[in-house]
Design an enzyme around this catalytic site. Structure first.
Site, mmCIF file in Angstrom:
data_model
loop_
_atom_site.group_PDB
_atom_site.id
_atom_site.type_symbol
_atom_site.label_atom_id
_atom_site.label_comp_id
_atom_site.label_asym_id
_atom_site.label_seq_id
_atom_site.Cartn_x
_atom_site.Cartn_y
_atom_site.Cartn_z
ATOM 1 N N SER A 172 0.850 -1.190 0.000
ATOM 2 C CA SER A 172 0.000 0.000 0.000
ATOM 3 C C SER A 172 0.885 1.239 0.000
ATOM 4 O O SER A 172 2.020 1.212 0.503
ATOM 5 C CB SER A 172 -0.893 0.021 1.237
ATOM 6 O OG SER A 172 -1.551 1.269 1.393
ATOM 7 N N TYR B 138 -1.841 -0.042 10.656
ATOM 8 C CA TYR B 138 -1.951 -0.479 9.257
ATOM 9 C C TYR B 138 -0.767 0.020 8.446
ATOM 10 O O TYR B 138 -0.155 -0.729 7.679
ATOM 11 C CB TYR B 138 -3.260 0.012 8.646
ATOM 12 C CG TYR B 138 -3.385 -0.350 7.184
ATOM 13 C CD1 TYR B 138 -3.639 -1.669 6.802
ATOM 14 C CD2 TYR B 138 -3.222 0.603 6.182
ATOM 15 C CE1 TYR B 138 -3.731 -2.016 5.463
ATOM 16 C CE2 TYR B 138 -3.320 0.265 4.853
ATOM 17 C CZ TYR B 138 -3.571 -1.047 4.496
ATOM 18 O OH TYR B 138 -3.647 -1.392 3.167
#
Length: 248
Positions: free
Chosen positions: A135, A148
């Site tokens: 990501s 995250y």
């Protein structure tokens, strides 16, 4: 027929990548937690899909599943290590400790269990490819992203280190780092609150799971001597927010 293994195939990137690979005449070992969705995939694609109901957080189950693969499915030339999630969007000291552990257990430990179980099989292949789903959060921190972001930073750095470990093996390693994508990601993050999840994408033109599948098929179509180390992508409607200065 080439063999691919994909985690998190029940929706999003994993599902669209499975569809794309079947079109390229791959047989796909499809791993997901949701049994009913795996059954639907097998009904749709028949023997082109070998479903395994599995939670990647379960270390013993991961290694048992790979050990018990039929011999004809052990020639895995492509691993798409896709399973992952975000939970919550709270400041770290307000984040539920169980959500913290779930993200770490899935995005880091489960990710490693799969890679560790599958790589010995891939080393036997003349050419193979590991594709990790990271990501932009690995490099771009955002409010509430804390754990995250940390897990995806791990994926990015591990991908580079793994490629270094695999030198001389003809196994490629690629980290794909998308920005804003609309899948079940935000629904999971907000624990089923569809209205809140949809608000994330309001008035944007986001990346779709099909776009990631196209990128994966492009990467694996390249000549054997080319390794894409990392691809970072955003929709045109997204860019960096810059730094933040609090008024005092």
């Amino acid at each position: 027929m080439k063999i691919a293994l994909i985690t998190g195939v029940s929706s999003g990137f994993g599902l669209e990548t499975l569809k794309a690979l079947v079109e390229l005449d791959y047989k796909v070992i499809a791993i997901a937690r949701r049994e009913e969705r795996l059954h639907k995939l097998q009904e749709l694609y028949g023997d082109k899909v070998h479903p395994i109901v599995l939670d990647v957080r379960d270390k013993q189950a991961v290694f048992n599943a790979i050990d018990k693969l039929p011999q004809e499915l052990t020639n895995i030339s492509l691993l798409v290590n896709n399973a992952g999630l975000a939970l919550g969007l709270d400041e770290f000291d307000s984040l539920d400790i169980e959500d913290i552990e779930t993200m770490i257990d899935t995005n880091i430990k489960g990710f490693l269990y799969i890679a560790r179980a599958v790589l010995p099989l891939m080393r036997k292949m003349q050419n193979a490819h590991v594709i990790n789903l990271g990501s932009i959060a690995a490099n771009v921190p955002y409010y509430g992203g804390n754990v995250y972001c940390g897990t995806k930073a791990f994926v990015a750095q591990f991908s580079k280190a793994l490629r270094t470990d695999l030198r001389g093996s003809n196994i490629k390693v690629t980290n794909i780092a998308p920005g804003l994508c609309k899948t079940e990601f935000s629904e999971v993050r907000f624990k089923g609150d569809v209205k809140k999840a949809d608000g994330v994408y309001e008035n944007t033109k986001y990346i779709q799971a099909k776009d990631i599948a196209k990128i994966i098929t492009f990467i694996i179509s390249l000549p054997e001597h080319i390794n894409i180390n990392e691809i970072e992508l955003m929709p045109v409607t997204q860019t960096w927010a810059g730094t933040f200065s609090e008024k005092i």
